[in-house]
Design a protein around this motif. Structure first.
Motif, mmCIF file in Angstrom:
data_model
loop_
_atom_site.group_PDB
_atom_site.id
_atom_site.type_symbol
_atom_site.label_atom_id
_atom_site.label_comp_id
_atom_site.label_asym_id
_atom_site.label_seq_id
_atom_site.Cartn_x
_atom_site.Cartn_y
_atom_site.Cartn_z
ATOM 1 N N GLU A 22 1.256 -1.451 0.113
ATOM 2 C CA GLU A 22 -0.506 0.206 -0.418
ATOM 3 C C GLU A 22 0.761 1.101 0.087
ATOM 4 O O GLU A 22 0.794 1.951 -0.468
ATOM 5 N N LYS A 95 -9.191 -5.932 2.478
ATOM 6 C CA LYS A 95 -9.097 -4.717 1.821
ATOM 7 C C LYS A 95 -8.230 -4.768 0.867
ATOM 8 O O LYS A 95 -8.184 -4.015 -0.593
ATOM 9 N N LEU A 96 -6.446 -4.672 1.604
ATOM 10 C CA LEU A 96 -5.830 -4.415 1.120
ATOM 11 C C LEU A 96 -4.999 -5.614 0.231
ATOM 12 O O LEU A 96 -4.446 -5.818 -1.117
ATOM 13 N N HIS A 98 -7.383 -7.586 -1.565
ATOM 14 C CA HIS A 98 -7.873 -7.475 -2.922
ATOM 15 C C HIS A 98 -7.541 -6.548 -3.416
ATOM 16 O O HIS A 98 -7.775 -6.599 -4.851
ATOM 17 N N THR A 99 -7.125 -5.290 -2.966
ATOM 18 C CA THR A 99 -6.734 -3.840 -3.670
ATOM 19 C C THR A 99 -5.348 -4.757 -4.309
ATOM 20 O O THR A 99 -5.190 -4.358 -6.024
ATOM 21 N N HIS A 100 -4.603 -4.843 -3.617
ATOM 22 C CA HIS A 100 -2.839 -5.414 -4.033
ATOM 23 C C HIS A 100 -2.715 -7.020 -4.681
ATOM 24 O O HIS A 100 -1.441 -7.397 -5.508
#
Length: 166
Positions: A22, A95-96, A98-100
């Motif tokens: 992130e 969330k992280l 799924h984002t990365h």
């Protein structure tokens, strides 16, 4: 025979590797906000320990004053660098992930969460009934066959992701 303990270590590696990803993806201002927010969260935890100890009767007034001074210095640094609303950063692993990573590894994280926080499921994996009807606890009795390979792979993947992000 320390697979269950390694799960706890692997969980931290997973979370911190996502945090580094992130930070690596963020612009300078966002990165500074996140880093200072992470530090503020740590300071809040630190202060909370001393406040809790004080409420239980310990004299932690000096430690509380030091922690508050450090928080004020951090807030001042943030203001000097254009950050007017500093908030603690509490990473959301789901969330992280799924984002990365398109969610990859999140199941491993959730499984390790059970071992770190001692769910009934995780506790049950530390025991084994022997042929004589007795129960062995920990060490060679722990149910490691299922967990050893995934634990090692998750930790290795987290280290690689963290190194890449750094």
């Amino acid at each position: 025979h320390f697979t269950h303990e390694a799960l706890g270590l692997g969980r931290g590696l997973y979370t911190e590797s996502l945090m580094l990803e992130e930070l690596a993806a963020a612009d300078r201002t966002t990165r500074l906000k996140l880093i200072l927010g992470w530090q503020l969260g740590a300071m809040n935890d630190w202060l909370g320990l001393f406040l809790e100890a004080q409420s239980a009767g310990d004299d932690t007034s000096q430690e509380i004053a030091r922690a508050q001074k450090a928080q004020n210095a951090l807030r001042r640094y943030a203001r000097e660098n254009g950050i007017t609303q500093l908030r603690p950063w509490k990473p959301d692993e789901k969330k992280l992930a799924h984002t990365h990573r398109a969610g990859a590894g999140y199941l491993d994280f959730r499984t390790s969460h059970h071992f770190v926080h001692g769910s009934a499921f995780a506790a049950g994996e530390r025991y084994r009934e022997l042929e004589d009807g007795s129960v062995a606890v920990g060490g060679r009795a722990a149910q490691t066959e299922l967990w050893a390979a995934p634990v090692g792979l998750t930790a290795a993947a987290s280290i690689l992701k963290a190194a890449d992000a750094a």
